[in-house]
Motif scaffolding. Structure first.
Motif, mmCIF file in Angstrom:
data_model
loop_
_atom_site.group_PDB
_atom_site.id
_atom_site.type_symbol
_atom_site.label_atom_id
_atom_site.label_comp_id
_atom_site.label_asym_id
_atom_site.label_seq_id
_atom_site.Cartn_x
_atom_site.Cartn_y
_atom_site.Cartn_z
ATOM 1 N N ALA A 12 35.133 47.240 39.745
ATOM 2 C CA ALA A 12 35.806 46.561 39.023
ATOM 3 C C ALA A 12 37.237 46.913 39.477
ATOM 4 O O ALA A 12 38.190 46.679 39.694
ATOM 5 C CB ALA A 12 35.960 46.807 37.578
ATOM 6 N N ARG A 13 37.427 48.427 40.120
ATOM 7 C CA ARG A 13 38.519 48.829 40.656
ATOM 8 C C ARG A 13 39.267 48.030 42.107
ATOM 9 O O ARG A 13 40.527 47.583 42.127
ATOM 10 C CB ARG A 13 38.816 50.062 41.080
ATOM 11 N N LEU A 14 37.953 47.779 43.156
ATOM 12 C CA LEU A 14 38.689 47.993 44.297
ATOM 13 C C LEU A 14 38.917 46.088 44.058
ATOM 14 O O LEU A 14 39.600 45.367 45.097
ATOM 15 C CB LEU A 14 37.505 47.523 45.320
ATOM 16 N N ILE A 15 38.278 45.355 43.365
ATOM 17 C CA ILE A 15 38.090 43.817 43.457
ATOM 18 C C ILE A 15 39.858 43.688 42.690
ATOM 19 O O ILE A 15 40.810 42.371 42.560
ATOM 20 C CB ILE A 15 37.214 42.528 42.850
ATOM 21 N N GLY A 16 40.098 44.246 41.285
ATOM 22 C CA GLY A 16 41.157 44.745 40.241
ATOM 23 C C GLY A 16 42.044 44.608 41.210
ATOM 24 O O GLY A 16 43.302 44.127 41.237
ATOM 25 N N LYS A 17 42.507 45.292 41.964
ATOM 26 C CA LYS A 17 43.572 45.777 43.230
ATOM 27 C C LYS A 17 43.600 44.523 43.507
ATOM 28 O O LYS A 17 45.129 43.953 44.311
ATOM 29 C CB LYS A 17 43.677 47.318 44.023
ATOM 30 N N ILE A 72 42.640 40.807 44.424
ATOM 31 C CA ILE A 72 40.984 39.899 44.555
ATOM 32 C C ILE A 72 40.492 39.347 46.158
ATOM 33 O O ILE A 72 39.369 38.981 45.771
ATOM 34 C CB ILE A 72 41.538 38.439 43.282
ATOM 35 N N SER A 73 41.670 39.652 47.011
ATOM 36 C CA SER A 73 41.107 38.668 48.141
ATOM 37 C C SER A 73 40.070 39.657 48.891
ATOM 38 O O SER A 73 39.289 39.322 49.780
ATOM 39 C CB SER A 73 42.286 38.535 48.830
ATOM 40 N N LYS A 74 39.606 41.098 48.699
ATOM 41 C CA LYS A 74 39.022 41.492 49.368
ATOM 42 C C LYS A 74 37.127 41.462 48.642
ATOM 43 O O LYS A 74 36.810 42.219 48.928
ATOM 44 C CB LYS A 74 38.925 43.463 48.688
ATOM 45 N N ALA A 75 36.557 40.616 47.841
ATOM 46 C CA ALA A 75 36.463 40.498 47.049
ATOM 47 C C ALA A 75 34.995 39.725 48.488
ATOM 48 O O ALA A 75 35.903 38.865 49.484
ATOM 49 C CB ALA A 75 35.839 38.831 45.687
ATOM 50 N N PRO A 76 33.341 39.688 48.662
ATOM 51 C CA PRO A 76 33.006 39.776 49.321
ATOM 52 C C PRO A 76 33.472 38.184 50.079
ATOM 53 O O PRO A 76 33.245 37.776 50.878
ATOM 54 C CB PRO A 76 31.479 40.551 49.712
ATOM 55 N N TRP A 77 33.325 37.364 48.749
ATOM 56 C CA TRP A 77 32.727 35.670 49.217
ATOM 57 C C TRP A 77 34.229 35.306 50.038
ATOM 58 O O TRP A 77 34.001 34.053 50.773
ATOM 59 C CB TRP A 77 32.469 34.840 47.872
ATOM 60 N N TYR A 78 35.248 36.083 49.766
ATOM 61 C CA TYR A 78 36.404 35.731 50.419
ATOM 62 C C TYR A 78 36.076 35.608 52.197
ATOM 63 O O TYR A 78 37.598 34.625 52.756
ATOM 64 C CB TYR A 78 37.852 35.909 50.066
ATOM 65 N N ASP A 79 36.043 36.171 52.759
ATOM 66 C CA ASP A 79 35.086 36.853 54.078
ATOM 67 C C ASP A 79 34.261 36.011 54.296
ATOM 68 O O ASP A 79 33.385 36.154 55.910
ATOM 69 C CB ASP A 79 34.876 38.215 54.352
#
Length: 393
Positions: free
Chosen positions: A378-383, A385-392
């Motif tokens: 939640a902390r990583l993606i909340g900062k 959202i483009s860091k979510a794995p599926w964006y890669d």
């Protein structure tokens, strides 16, 4: 999979299914005969060329990619003893030593560890402080001349009672930044002042042949200054880098456990007759089979995606947290359904399911409880959202 790797994987599957699984009743006893049986399996694995396949080649392993290691662990994980029989259990500590050990430490500890000649252990968790926050470590190591004087109280130091050494994480720089206070120090278990207080009984891990979860105390234990692993003050980083791969290794092996439980579910449902028809013809059991098949399929896809990320050079922090949390739940659910379909038989040692179930509950705690991983996600993606794995993808 390449044709050559498929052949390797099939050879591992044959060894696990026809050598390791039939030997489980002997190894479950945890006595001298169990130890002898395990040593025989290790020798056989080496003779078949399937020993330590996932370890880097430059330290004596098979040099397989992380993706290949995932696919191998799916097979190895079919038996609780599989990782010990084929040498994969030492991969976490072997990678830690490969990255941080001096030439002298590699020669003394890493080579025999990869070869399966000695056992390692790690002293991270302490009874007095929260194990999920390594910045709270209270153990100390003070430099006295050319020696470290280590005082520590640790528990869940797995295998300490059969290990040649423990990598102890202790505070060496109390006034430094909270992430630079701790160092990692190699402590031989035969050092004066090193004491195994007890083997801590835990849910599903009572088999001493794999090494107990030990409570240990180190009282003024002296080791050479050269026993420092890596840089002084880098213990937090070393510990976290060790735990990351460990989490994905667990998730890989869970696949094998899930698949074996599923096989028991399907096989039993096809031969058990009750209330006018076979169990496999009952709607409830059909739902069990369908749900379990989907759970295995989704967990398998997620594990392989995490392995792909690691192979591409990513730390895969989010992917690993995801498969650790959700995989532990799916592992429990698949085994639970298999037990339910077996009825009273499922809670007896006449099948491997009851032991698998107990170990599955523990999966939600070791190498970071669910709550910590969810917080991290939640902390990583909340900062961002483009860091979510599926964006890669």
């Amino acid at each position: 999979m390449t044709e050559s790797f498929e052949d390797v994987r099939e050879r591992v599957r044959d060894f696990i299914d026809h050598e390791v699984i039939p030997a489980e009743p002997v190894m479950d006893r945890g006595d001298g005969a169990a130890t002898a049986q395990l040593e025989s399996l290790k020798t056989e694995a080496k003779s078949r060329g399937i020993w330590a396949l996932g370890h880097p080649a430059d330290i004596g392993g098979g040099g397989r990619t992380f993706m290949e290691t995932a696919l191998l662990n799916e097979v190895i994980g079919r038996s609780f003893y599989g990782q010990k029989a084929v040498g994969t259990w030492s991969m976490q500590d072997s990678l830690m030593l490969k990255e941080n050990a001096s030439d002298e430490q590699r020669e003394r500890w890493l080579k025999p560890l990869v070869a399966g000649e000695i056992r390692s252990s790690v002293g991270l968790t302490e009874p007095e402080v929260a194990g999920s926050d390594p910045t709270l470590i209270a153990s100390t190591a003070v430099l006295d001349g050319d020696e470290w004087v280590v005082n520590a109280h640790k528990w869940f130091t797995t295998g300490a009672n059969i290990a040649a050494f423990t990598t102890v994480f202790a505070v060496t720089d109390p006034d430094a930044d909270r992430h630079r206070r701790v160092s990692a120090i190699i402590v031989p278990t035969d050092s004066p002042g090193y004491q195994v207080l007890r083997a801590v009984p835990t849910l599903g891990t009572e088999r001493t042949i794999m090494g107990d979860h030990c409570e240990i105390r180190l009282t003024d234990v002296r080791v050479p200054v050269t026993n420092l692993l890596g840089e002084r003050g880098n213990g937090f980083v070393i510990g976290q880098r060790r735990l990351g791969p460990g989490r994905i290794f667990h998730a890989m092996r869970w696949l094998g456990q899930m698949e074996r439980a599923f096989e028991h579910l399907v096989e039993y449902s096809q031969r058990r007759y009750v209330h006018g028809s076979m169990l496999s013809e009952k709607g409830e059991i059909q739902a069990f089979i369908a749900e379990s098949a989907m759970d295995i399929f989704y967990h398998r896809a997620a594990v392989l995606e995490a392995a792909r990320a690691v192979d591409s050079g990513s730390l895969a922090r989010m992917e690993i947290s995801m498969i650790k949390v959700r995989g532990a739940k799916l592992l429990h659910d698949v085994i639970d359904r298999a037990i339910q379909a077996h009825g009273a038989l499922g809670v007896t040692p006449d099948t491997p399911l009851e032991a698998m179930y107990r170990r599955a509950r523990y999966a939600r705690i070791y190498d970071g409880p669910d709550e910590v991983h969810r917080y991290t996600l939640a902390r990583l993606i909340g900062k961002d959202i483009s860091k979510a794995p599926w964006y890669d993808v």
